[in-house]
Design an enzyme around this catalytic site. Structure first.
Site, short mmCIF file in Angstrom:
data_model
loop_
_atom_site.label_atom_id
_atom_site.label_comp_id
_atom_site.label_asym_id
_atom_site.label_seq_id
_atom_site.Cartn_x
_atom_site.Cartn_y
_atom_site.Cartn_z
N PHE A 91 3.02 -13.21 30.09
CA PHE A 91 1.71 -12.56 30.17
C PHE A 91 1.12 -12.86 31.54
O PHE A 91 0.09 -13.48 31.70
CB PHE A 91 0.82 -13.10 29.03
CG PHE A 91 -0.39 -12.25 28.76
CD1 PHE A 91 -0.26 -10.89 28.49
CD2 PHE A 91 -1.66 -12.80 28.76
CE1 PHE A 91 -1.37 -10.10 28.24
CE2 PHE A 91 -2.78 -12.02 28.51
CZ PHE A 91 -2.63 -10.67 28.26
N THR A 113 8.91 -12.14 31.33
CA THR A 113 8.88 -13.47 31.95
C THR A 113 9.49 -13.38 33.35
O THR A 113 10.03 -12.36 33.77
CB THR A 113 9.65 -14.52 31.10
OG1 THR A 113 11.03 -14.16 31.06
CG2 THR A 113 9.09 -14.61 29.69
N GLU A 154 13.70 0.17 31.49
CA GLU A 154 13.46 1.08 32.61
C GLU A 154 12.77 0.38 33.78
O GLU A 154 13.04 0.67 34.95
CB GLU A 154 12.65 2.30 32.15
CG GLU A 154 12.60 3.42 33.15
CD GLU A 154 13.98 3.92 33.57
OE1 GLU A 154 14.67 4.51 32.73
OE2 GLU A 154 14.36 3.72 34.73
N LYS A 203 19.09 -6.10 40.85
CA LYS A 203 18.98 -4.67 40.54
C LYS A 203 20.34 -3.98 40.72
O LYS A 203 20.71 -3.10 39.94
CB LYS A 203 17.92 -4.01 41.43
CG LYS A 203 16.51 -4.41 41.01
CD LYS A 203 15.47 -4.02 42.03
CE LYS A 203 14.08 -4.36 41.52
NZ LYS A 203 13.06 -4.31 42.56
N1 LIG Z 1 5.27 -7.63 39.67
C1 LIG Z 1 5.93 -6.49 39.81
O1 LIG Z 1 5.50 -5.58 40.53
C2 LIG Z 1 7.23 -6.27 39.06
C3 LIG Z 1 7.88 -5.04 39.18
C4 LIG Z 1 9.05 -4.81 38.44
C5 LIG Z 1 9.57 -5.82 37.65
N2 LIG Z 1 8.93 -7.04 37.59
C6 LIG Z 1 9.49 -8.09 36.73
O2 LIG Z 1 8.59 -8.32 35.66
C7 LIG Z 1 8.62 -9.71 35.29
C8 LIG Z 1 7.20 -10.27 35.32
O3 LIG Z 1 6.66 -10.17 36.62
P1 LIG Z 1 5.18 -10.67 36.91
O4 LIG Z 1 4.84 -10.20 38.27
O5 LIG Z 1 4.30 -10.36 35.76
O6 LIG Z 1 5.44 -12.27 36.92
P2 LIG Z 1 4.33 -13.39 36.71
O7 LIG Z 1 2.99 -12.89 37.08
O8 LIG Z 1 4.88 -14.61 37.38
O9 LIG Z 1 4.33 -13.61 35.12
C9 LIG Z 1 5.43 -14.15 34.42
C10 LIG Z 1 4.96 -14.57 33.05
O10 LIG Z 1 6.08 -15.11 32.34
C11 LIG Z 1 5.67 -16.34 31.74
N3 LIG Z 1 6.85 -17.18 31.50
C12 LIG Z 1 7.72 -17.70 32.41
N4 LIG Z 1 8.68 -18.40 31.77
C13 LIG Z 1 8.41 -18.33 30.44
C14 LIG Z 1 9.00 -18.85 29.27
N5 LIG Z 1 10.09 -19.61 29.33
N6 LIG Z 1 8.44 -18.58 28.06
C15 LIG Z 1 7.32 -17.81 27.98
N7 LIG Z 1 6.70 -17.28 29.06
C16 LIG Z 1 7.24 -17.54 30.28
C17 LIG Z 1 4.68 -16.93 32.72
O11 LIG Z 1 3.91 -17.94 32.09
P3 LIG Z 1 2.69 -18.68 32.86
O12 LIG Z 1 1.57 -17.65 32.87
O13 LIG Z 1 2.35 -19.82 32.00
O14 LIG Z 1 3.21 -19.02 34.20
C18 LIG Z 1 3.88 -15.66 33.06
O15 LIG Z 1 2.94 -15.40 32.05
C19 LIG Z 1 9.59 -10.40 36.25
O16 LIG Z 1 10.84 -10.54 35.63
C20 LIG Z 1 9.67 -9.43 37.43
O17 LIG Z 1 10.93 -9.48 38.06
C21 LIG Z 1 7.78 -7.26 38.26
#
Ligand SMILES: NC(=O)c1ccc[n+]([C@@H]2O[C@H](COP(=O)([O-])OP(=O)(O)OC[C@H]3O[C@@H](n4cnc5c(N)ncnc54)[C@H](OP(=O)(O)O)[C@@H]3O)[C@@H](O)[C@H]2O)c1
Length: 329
Positions: A13, A82, A135, A210
């Protein structure tokens, strides 16, 4: 349409998970009127900010998934966002495995499960009669996997090349304009687009993940990001990019895979100098594009001219709608 009730557990989240939760809210009227879908988030799990199921604290992601599995909603969907783990794609792959074993559908924007374990997760989901959709793992909400799955019957993808990492493309573009590597990276971190650990972007790991995901899903490969030959970008690449521009050329971080005649696959991520007329050379800032080599349609390309968290969240939303469509009784 008769209303289909979907209960969701958000595992992760952060930037993406939060934007997805708001998007669900913003789109609730269209989801109901267009697709007969009514969604409710019943559990959330994070690493350091706690976990909740049914309004009560719970131990971890697996307990949140168990809680979702006990729901009597028409659809039970785990939304996995995550952090990317480039060593083994864990614990994301374990979250997906647990969700499938508990009879829940899965949508994810995390590259890890597809890049490390697509084959086994896809087989497990098929055997369990649930969907495993991803996706958002490549080019956010722009349909790449759905494009091939839904619209290219009988077409065989024999290779691809693309610019698939927004952060490095932005950094390269800014460095061409004279900015420092650090300033350009800081902007992508501030926008929430860079990975939580930005070295995953600049060292080429995100693009390698990717590449593995695309090769596994579109070309039937069984590789991991560690099988992708990888070179990232540095301040030095910026110097080369500025010098290339004086000759009317541009440097892009290109991800590619090819199948040789003997069936072997080579996959790589590397800064490549391209002539100005190359489609990939024209991509500025956070624009991405993927060119697919195919047997029946020759070369086709799909472009994403800008990227944002909304587009990643949209990928999850579109996967959710696909699941609702295919599992409507
Ligand atoms: N940001 C982008 O533009 C984008 C685009 C495409 C794909 N993605 C992918 O989407 C995913 C999320 O990206 P994001 O930017 O949202 O990352 P983020 O802001 O770092 O959020 C990651 C979330 O995962 C939680 N988490 C990590 N390890 C965990 C575990 N073992 N159990 C439960 N929760 C866990 C974190 O908890 P905490 O809040 O406690 O740290 C955080 O809430 C990644 O895999 C990323 O590669 C991101």
């Amino acid at each position: 349409l008769p209303l289909l009730r979907a209960d969701l557990a958000l595992i992760g989240f952060g930037h993406v998970g939060k934007r997805f939760a708001r998007l669900l809210d913003e789109q609730s009227a269209s989801l109901a009127s267009g697709y007969g879908l009514s969604c409710r988030i019943v559990a959330t799990a994070t690493k350091r900010h706690g976990c909740e199921a049914g309004g009560k604290p719970c131990a971890d992601a697996f307990e949140a998934i168990d809680y979702l599995a006990s729901s009597n909603a028409d659809l039970r969907v785990v939304v996995e966002t995550t952090t990317l783990d480039i060593e083994r794609g864990e614990p994301a792959a374990a979250h997906v495995r647990a969700a499938i074993a508990a009879g829940c559908h899965v949508v994810t924007a995390n590259k890890g499960p597809v890049a490390f374990a697509y084959d086994t997760l896809h087989a497990a989901a098929t055997a369990a009669g649930v969907s495993f959709r991803f996706e958002g793992a490549v080019m956010d909400g722009v349909p790449v996997f759905n494009l091939v799955r839904e619209t290219l019957p009988c077409v065989r993808v024999t290779g691809f090349e693309g610019v698939v990492n927004a952060t490095t493309n932005h950094i390269l573009t800014e460095m061409e304009r004279g900015a420092s590597f650090a300033t350009a990276l800081a902007k992508m971190q501030a926008d929430g687009v860079a990975e939580a650990d930005p070295s995953l972007d600049v060292l080429g790991w995100d693009a390698a993940a990717k590449t593995a995901a695309l090769a596994n899903v579109l070309m039937g490969a069984r590789i991991t990001p560690h099988d992708v030959k990888r070179t990232g970008i540095t301040e030095q690449t910026g110097k080369r990019a500025r010098e290339a521009m004086t000759r009317g050329r541009r440097i892009k971080l290109v991800a590619s895979a090819r199948k040789a005649a003997d069936g072997s696959l080579s996959a790589r991520v590397e800064p490549r100098e391209l002539p100005a007329e190359d489609l990939l050379a024209g991509l500025d800032g956070s624009a991405n594009a993927l060119i697919l080599d195919t047997d029946l349609l020759d070369r086709i390309a799909i472009c994403q001219l800008s990227g944002s968290l909304t587009q990643t969240a949209y990928a999850l939303l579109s996967d959710l709608v696909s699941i609702a469509r295919s599992h409507r009784p």
